[in-house]
Design a protein around this motif. Structure first.
Motif, mmCIF file in Angstrom:
data_model
loop_
_atom_site.group_PDB
_atom_site.id
_atom_site.type_symbol
_atom_site.label_atom_id
_atom_site.label_comp_id
_atom_site.label_asym_id
_atom_site.label_seq_id
_atom_site.Cartn_x
_atom_site.Cartn_y
_atom_site.Cartn_z
ATOM 1 N N ARG A 55 0.828 -1.203 0.000
ATOM 2 C CA ARG A 55 0.000 0.000 0.000
ATOM 3 C C ARG A 55 0.864 1.255 0.000
ATOM 4 N NH1 ARG A 55 -5.490 -1.361 -0.700
ATOM 5 N NH2 ARG A 55 -5.832 -3.384 0.279
ATOM 6 N N PRO A 56 0.442 2.307 -0.706
ATOM 7 C CA PRO A 56 -0.734 2.311 -1.572
ATOM 8 C C PRO A 56 -0.502 1.457 -2.814
ATOM 9 C CG PRO A 56 0.484 4.351 -1.835
ATOM 10 C CD PRO A 56 1.147 3.604 -0.719
ATOM 11 N N ALA A 57 -1.514 0.696 -3.208
ATOM 12 C CA ALA A 57 -1.378 -0.185 -4.355
ATOM 13 C C ALA A 57 -1.189 0.633 -5.630
ATOM 14 C CB ALA A 57 -2.616 -1.066 -4.480
ATOM 15 N N PRO A 58 -0.421 0.118 -6.591
ATOM 16 C CA PRO A 58 -0.299 0.814 -7.876
ATOM 17 C C PRO A 58 -1.655 0.973 -8.559
ATOM 18 C CG PRO A 58 1.334 -0.947 -7.673
ATOM 19 C CD PRO A 58 0.378 -1.117 -6.532
ATOM 20 N N LEU A 59 -1.785 2.009 -9.347
ATOM 21 C CA LEU A 59 -2.944 2.116 -10.226
ATOM 22 C C LEU A 59 -2.886 0.964 -11.219
ATOM 23 C CD1 LEU A 59 -2.826 5.944 -11.050
ATOM 24 C CD2 LEU A 59 -4.071 4.804 -9.204
ATOM 25 N N PHE A 60 -4.041 0.382 -11.549
ATOM 26 C CA PHE A 60 -4.074 -0.756 -12.470
ATOM 27 C C PHE A 60 -5.010 -0.418 -13.618
ATOM 28 C CE2 PHE A 60 -5.263 -5.002 -13.999
ATOM 29 C CZ PHE A 60 -4.005 -5.604 -14.058
ATOM 30 N N VAL A 61 -4.451 -0.401 -14.827
ATOM 31 C CA VAL A 61 -5.213 -0.024 -16.020
ATOM 32 C C VAL A 61 -5.308 -1.226 -16.946
ATOM 33 C CG1 VAL A 61 -5.351 1.530 -17.991
ATOM 34 C CG2 VAL A 61 -4.402 2.356 -15.829
ATOM 35 N N ILE A 62 -6.523 -1.583 -17.323
ATOM 36 C CA ILE A 62 -6.750 -2.655 -18.294
ATOM 37 C C ILE A 62 -6.924 -2.013 -19.662
ATOM 38 C CG2 ILE A 62 -8.228 -4.574 -18.975
ATOM 39 C CD1 ILE A 62 -9.058 -4.898 -16.090
ATOM 40 N N THR A 63 -6.010 -2.358 -20.568
ATOM 41 C CA THR A 63 -6.044 -1.779 -21.903
ATOM 42 C C THR A 63 -6.059 -2.910 -22.931
ATOM 43 O OG1 THR A 63 -4.970 -0.169 -23.370
ATOM 44 C CG2 THR A 63 -3.520 -1.540 -22.049
ATOM 45 N N GLY A 64 -5.818 -2.580 -24.200
ATOM 46 C CA GLY A 64 -5.822 -3.593 -25.249
ATOM 47 C C GLY A 64 -4.981 -3.142 -26.420
ATOM 48 N N GLY A 65 -5.377 -3.520 -27.645
ATOM 49 C CA GLY A 65 -6.671 -3.943 -28.111
ATOM 50 C C GLY A 65 -7.843 -3.246 -27.456
ATOM 51 N N ASP A 66 -8.949 -3.922 -27.499
ATOM 52 C CA ASP A 66 -10.173 -3.425 -26.874
ATOM 53 C C ASP A 66 -10.546 -4.350 -25.727
ATOM 54 O OD1 ASP A 66 -12.584 -2.264 -26.250
ATOM 55 O OD2 ASP A 66 -13.678 -3.263 -27.871
ATOM 56 N N PRO A 67 -10.438 -3.888 -24.473
ATOM 57 C CA PRO A 67 -10.743 -4.762 -23.336
ATOM 58 C C PRO A 67 -12.139 -5.378 -23.384
ATOM 59 C CG PRO A 67 -9.658 -2.759 -22.588
ATOM 60 C CD PRO A 67 -9.969 -2.569 -24.039
ATOM 61 N N PHE A 68 -13.090 -4.702 -24.034
ATOM 62 C CA PHE A 68 -14.441 -5.247 -24.098
ATOM 63 C C PHE A 68 -14.541 -6.495 -24.978
ATOM 64 C CE2 PHE A 68 -16.071 -1.023 -22.604
ATOM 65 C CZ PHE A 68 -16.749 -1.510 -21.499
ATOM 66 N N GLN A 69 -13.462 -6.830 -25.663
ATOM 67 C CA GLN A 69 -13.446 -8.083 -26.413
ATOM 68 C C GLN A 69 -13.296 -9.284 -25.489
ATOM 69 O OE1 GLN A 69 -14.135 -7.909 -29.806
ATOM 70 N NE2 GLN A 69 -14.418 -5.763 -29.196
ATOM 71 N N ARG A 70 -12.975 -9.032 -24.224
ATOM 72 C CA ARG A 70 -12.904 -10.105 -23.232
ATOM 73 C C ARG A 70 -14.236 -10.187 -22.486
ATOM 74 N NH1 ARG A 70 -7.363 -12.010 -20.896
ATOM 75 N NH2 ARG A 70 -8.856 -13.022 -19.487
ATOM 76 N N PRO A 71 -14.946 -11.313 -22.573
ATOM 77 C CA PRO A 71 -16.236 -11.420 -21.893
ATOM 78 C C PRO A 71 -16.124 -11.414 -20.371
ATOM 79 C CG PRO A 71 -15.604 -13.525 -22.875
ATOM 80 C CD PRO A 71 -14.640 -12.497 -23.386
#
Length: 381
Positions: free
Chosen positions: A68-84
């Motif tokens: 703590r404090p935990a790192p910021l975590f960003v989900i990117t791609g490609g397009d992340p919405f392609q993962r169900p």
């Protein structure tokens, strides 16, 4: 020169050699767009070697293990919405105490319902790409029509749903004149931050034209000017920190080149140089391997998404170990190993140049920053 003593530059509270400030995870390469600058060289279908849901949750556990404090975590791609499983991943990450953000593409998957799902799962913010101030240039840059309209709609809907929005803009030699009108969009629509990406010629971006050193310097001074009106940062233009120090010390930009004065005139005409509206956001001293780490869809660990040199894989070794101890990461955190002008520059500890651009241009990750015209020692004492 120590960053912590320099006016105009922020230093992360945590030790950047011990833990990153931000972790970017490329959840998938799949994306229906065909962006001209795409560093991921995205493709229509998902890679069968992507991290599974269980492996992705394990990765987020490794990120939480930094403490703590935990790192910021960003989900990117490609397009992340392609993962169900995207909402499941956001929910699991939030449950681990991570500040979760998602960087979706402006595709038909970017619906109000999808954004609501992210918010309900625990996402705090999204980032959207706006590379031009109108649909013709933006959609041409993204390779698909309708993307500009979809992005502006999602921008509005995300804010209505309570998500913070960061706007990302890639600047090239061909799109630089779009910047004042994009800045006006950021002012008018509202955003947590405007992040201006300076092209690194890697992936599909290798076919595009980057700004030269003097034009880059002009744009950085323009971004400093507009920073009194909207929150702005740069990506892969670490010399912006040096510009902020110089301007804070009273350096006048009046002698800058024609691009600076042309962009300023348009900003002024758009009412973006009024100043006094907000406190200036000082840039943060974070760069490749030094507060920043990128994990690919297959689990490979890179100092930057634009620097294709892997230091390990999270399927084989914990991210904490790779980040703290890999030879590549420790080398990049040592400013005394930099070459050329960067190696003798008094700003090397707060700037250090883009290691991704140095590598893309010269093949040497420690070479001097190619788009910085500064001559070490030129700042008056």
């Amino acid at each position: 020169m120590r960053a912590g003593t320099v006016t105009g530059v922020r230093t992360p509270r945590q030790d950047s050699a011990a833990r990153p400030f931000i972790v970017i995870w490329e959840a998938t390469q799949a994306c229906p767009l065909a962006c001209r600058h795409c560093r991921a060289e995205a493709r229509p279908r998902r890679d069968s070697a992507e991290l599974s849901t269980a492996e992705a949750v394990e990765l987020m556990g490794q990120v939480a293990a930094f403490g703590r404090p935990a790192p910021l975590f960003v989900i990117t791609g490609g397009d992340p919405f392609q993962r169900p499983d995207l909402n499941t991943l956001v929910r699991e990450g939030a449950g681990l105490g991570l500040a979760m953000s998602v960087s979706p593409s402006g595709t038909p998957t970017l619906t109000r319902e999808a954004l609501h799902g992210l918010r309900e799962a625990g996402a705090r913010a999204i980032s959207l790409s706006v590379d031009a101030a109108g649909p013709t240039t933006h959609d041409g840059f993204r390779g698909v029509s309708g993307v500009f309209a979809a992005t502006l709609r999602a921008w509005r809907e995300a804010r209505e749903l309570g998500l913070k929005v960061q706007i990302n803009t890639t600047v090239t030699a061909d799109t630089v004149d779009e910047l004042p009108r994009i800045a006006a969009l950021v002012r008018d629509h509202g955003a947590l931050l405007w992040s201006v990406f300076f092209l690194v010629q890697t992936g599909r971006g290798s076919a595009l034209s980057a700004l030269g050193a003097e034009d880059t310097e002009d744009v950085l001074h323009v971004l400093y000017d507009v920073g009194e009106t909207i929150p702005v940062k740069t990506t892969e233009a670490h010399q912006f920190r040096r510009v902020c120090v110089q301007r804070s010390a009273g350096l006048s930009p009046a002698g800058r080149g024609p691009l600076y004065h042309r962009l300023r005139r348009e900003l002024d005409a758009l009412g973006l140089l009024d100043g006094g509206r907000r406190a200036r956001r000082a840039p943060l001293r974070v760069s490749a391997a030094n507060g920043f780490v990128f994990v690919s869809h297959r689990g490979d660990v890179f100092p930057s998404g634009f620097l294709p040199l892997a230091a390990g894989n999270v399927r084989e070794q914990p991210l904490t170990d790779i980040y703290r101890s890999s030879p590549l990461f420790t080398e990049l955190r040592d400013p005394d190993r930099l070459g050329g002008r960067c190696g003798v520059c008094e700003f090397r500890t707060i700037c250090g140049g883009s290691r991704a651009r140095a590598y893309a241009t010269t093949g040497d990750v420690l070479a001097e920053e190619p788009t910085c015209p500064y001559i070490p020692g030129a700042l008056p004492s």
